[in-house]
Design a protein around this motif. Structure first.
Motif, PDB file in Angstrom:
ATOM      1  N   ARG A  14       5.048  11.725  -3.394  1.00  0.00           N
ATOM      2  CA  ARG A  14       4.913  10.428  -4.070  1.00  0.00           C
ATOM      3  C   ARG A  14       4.280   9.387  -3.139  1.00  0.00           C
ATOM      4  O   ARG A  14       3.134   8.980  -3.345  1.00  0.00           O
ATOM      5  CB  ARG A  14       6.303   9.947  -4.557  1.00  0.00           C
ATOM      6  CG  ARG A  14       6.284   8.798  -5.540  1.00  0.00           C
ATOM      7  CD  ARG A  14       6.015   7.429  -4.938  1.00  0.00           C
ATOM      8  NE  ARG A  14       6.953   7.047  -3.878  1.00  0.00           N
ATOM      9  CZ  ARG A  14       6.792   5.976  -3.111  1.00  0.00           C
ATOM     10  NH1 ARG A  14       5.748   5.184  -3.238  1.00  0.00           N
ATOM     11  NH2 ARG A  14       7.672   5.704  -2.150  1.00  0.00           N
ATOM     12  N   ASP A  15       4.976   8.989  -2.102  1.00  0.00           N
ATOM     13  CA  ASP A  15       4.454   7.910  -1.246  1.00  0.00           C
ATOM     14  C   ASP A  15       3.164   8.348  -0.571  1.00  0.00           C
ATOM     15  O   ASP A  15       2.241   7.545  -0.371  1.00  0.00           O
ATOM     16  CB  ASP A  15       5.503   7.531  -0.186  1.00  0.00           C
ATOM     17  CG  ASP A  15       5.314   6.126   0.366  1.00  0.00           C
ATOM     18  OD1 ASP A  15       4.312   5.483   0.021  1.00  0.00           O
ATOM     19  OD2 ASP A  15       6.159   5.679   1.151  1.00  0.00           O
ATOM     20  N   HIS A 210      13.180   3.953   5.984  1.00  0.00           N
ATOM     21  CA  HIS A 210      11.869   4.424   5.482  1.00  0.00           C
ATOM     22  C   HIS A 210      10.816   3.739   6.353  1.00  0.00           C
ATOM     23  O   HIS A 210      10.503   2.567   6.157  1.00  0.00           O
ATOM     24  CB  HIS A 210      11.787   4.010   4.005  1.00  0.00           C
ATOM     25  CG  HIS A 210      10.496   4.276   3.300  1.00  0.00           C
ATOM     26  ND1 HIS A 210      10.397   5.179   2.255  1.00  0.00           N
ATOM     27  CD2 HIS A 210       9.266   3.730   3.422  1.00  0.00           C
ATOM     28  CE1 HIS A 210       9.167   5.170   1.770  1.00  0.00           C
ATOM     29  NE2 HIS A 210       8.449   4.290   2.463  1.00  0.00           N
ATOM     30  N   HIS A 212       7.145   3.452   7.968  1.00  0.00           N
ATOM     31  CA  HIS A 212       5.721   3.809   8.069  1.00  0.00           C
ATOM     32  C   HIS A 212       5.345   3.703   9.548  1.00  0.00           C
ATOM     33  O   HIS A 212       5.943   2.939  10.304  1.00  0.00           O
ATOM     34  CB  HIS A 212       4.878   2.883   7.187  1.00  0.00           C
ATOM     35  CG  HIS A 212       5.015   3.220   5.725  1.00  0.00           C
ATOM     36  ND1 HIS A 212       4.017   3.847   5.015  1.00  0.00           N
ATOM     37  CD2 HIS A 212       6.031   3.043   4.858  1.00  0.00           C
ATOM     38  CE1 HIS A 212       4.417   4.027   3.766  1.00  0.00           C
ATOM     39  NE2 HIS A 212       5.645   3.547   3.639  1.00  0.00           N
ATOM     40  N   ASN A 252       4.095   7.344   5.963  1.00  0.00           N
ATOM     41  CA  ASN A 252       5.431   7.370   6.544  1.00  0.00           C
ATOM     42  C   ASN A 252       5.353   8.236   7.785  1.00  0.00           C
ATOM     43  O   ASN A 252       4.485   9.084   7.917  1.00  0.00           O
ATOM     44  CB  ASN A 252       6.414   8.038   5.582  1.00  0.00           C
ATOM     45  CG  ASN A 252       6.710   7.180   4.413  1.00  0.00           C
ATOM     46  OD1 ASN A 252       5.879   7.041   3.535  1.00  0.00           O
ATOM     47  ND2 ASN A 252       7.878   6.593   4.400  1.00  0.00           N
TER      48      ASN A 252
HETATM   49 MG    MG Z   1       6.544   3.629   1.490  1.00  0.00          MG
END
Ligand code: MG
Ligand code: HMG
Length: 309
Positions: A14-15, A210, A212, A252
């Protein structure tokens, strides 16, 4: 003392893929999820039910959810920003039903407007019926709070601003709080400070980080969070991703890099690094580039794979 076991949620499908300009075929997305499962990932963020005009790459959400294998013990999550998305998720059918949904807000007003086209307060109003409907349907609800360590539009974001949104999420019945460094500007002590704010309202096992890796701080931030006992992190295989509404944001932190570090620390993840590296290599081949993961690239090179300089 560091935790003895860590749960990684791979958000690459997804991300990671949401940021790809070229359409990625549904079969490749499904193969990625399958490869992650085979590598031992037990939590995978698969897709999002957002507007296909805003994020065309996620338009095949229902097709992907219907095609992935659903072995016992693997939990799949999807992003749902509003009731339109929730109803689309239900309409995808029983096979496509996720285990968890994610409502995603922001700690900065400017990012909330750019990402989901409404203010923080309006976003909470939109999430409230989604959270209620999801819980009624027996689905777990996670929240992601973007820009918790800095915003591409507003700049500095204070821990007070983050805690304000954490509390709003708690009030509407969200069960898990994800703290997101969308543009990767956080540094270890700041990351700890913001996680501590989330821990005032959610238990340790319902808070996650989370990070990045835009400024190369993600592993250091994760280590700092481990020091305060945090044991759940979002990561992205091959370091896929970025955010379409945060210019210059890279992916990420790569799952391979985090697993390599955790293996070295003797912390269990249940993930087979070799198979994970193959999964990262395979999706990178599909995208026509080398994995962004340092460990992934190093291990594939050791096996004889040659990457363009
Ligand atoms: Mg993200
Ligand atoms: P909107 O335009 O404000 O909504 O979208 P609207 O109610 O005005 O509706 C406009 C149109 O969108 C209508 O269609 C709706 O039907 C449709 P039209 O009449 O124009 O044909 N629509 C939808 N279609 C499909 N699914 C939906 C949906 N909702 C409305 N759910 C919305 C609001 C949030 C949907 C929109 O702004 C959007 O899709 N934004 C994209 C958000 C996104 O996916 N961002 C990236 C993910 S977040 C992220 O990556 C950060 C994270 O990783 C943590 C971090 O790192 O920070 C989680």
């Amino acid at each position: 003392m560091l935790p003895s076991r860590v749960t990684l949620v791979d958000v690459g499908p997804r991300d990671g893929l949401q940021n790809e300009k070229q359409p990625v075929a549904t079969e490749h997305k499904v193969a990625l999820v399958q490869a992650l499962q085979a590598a031992g990932l037990r939590e995978i963020e698969v897709t999002s039910y957002v507007s296909p005009k805003w994020v065309p790459q996620m338009a095949d959400n229902a097709a992907v959810m219907n095609a992935i294998p659903r072995p016992a013990g693997v939990r799949h999550s999807v992003l749902v920003p509003n009731m339109i998305g929730f109803n689309a998720m239900l309409a995808a059918g029983p096979q496509a039903r996720p285990d968890e949904i994610v409502v995603f807000g922001a700690a900065s007003q400017a990012f909330s407007q750019r990402n989901i086209n409404c203010s923080i307060e309006e976003s909470i109003e939109r999430f409230a019926p989604v959270v209620a409907a999801a819980r009624e349907a027996g689905l777990k609800v996670r929240s992601a709070i973007s820009c918790a360590l800095g915003c591409p539009y507003q700049g500095e974001v204070t821990p007070d601003e983050v805690e304000h949104v954490v509390k709003l999420m708690k009030e509407i019945g969200v069960q898990h709080c994800g703290i997101a460094d969308t543009i990767g500007v956080g540094t270890p002590r700041r990351a700890q400070a913001v996680i501590e704010r989330a821990l005032k309202h959610f238990p340790m096992h319902e808070v996650s980080g989370h990070f990045h890796d835009t400024y190369g701080q993600a592993l250091a931030n994760i280590y700092a969070c481990l020091e305060i006992g945090l044991h759940t992190f979002d990561t992205s295989v091959a370091g896929l991703g970025g955010c379409p509404y945060a210019k210059g944001a890279t992916g990420n932190v790569a799952t391979e890099d985090v697993v390599f570090m955790l293996n070295g620390l003797g912390i269990e993840t249940g993930i087979d690094l070799d198979r994970l590296v193959q999964a990262g290599g395979a999706i990178s081949d599909v995208l026509g580039r080398a994995p962004v993961s340092r460990a992934g690239k190093a291990l594939l090179t050791k096996q004889g794979k040659v990457f363009a300089a």
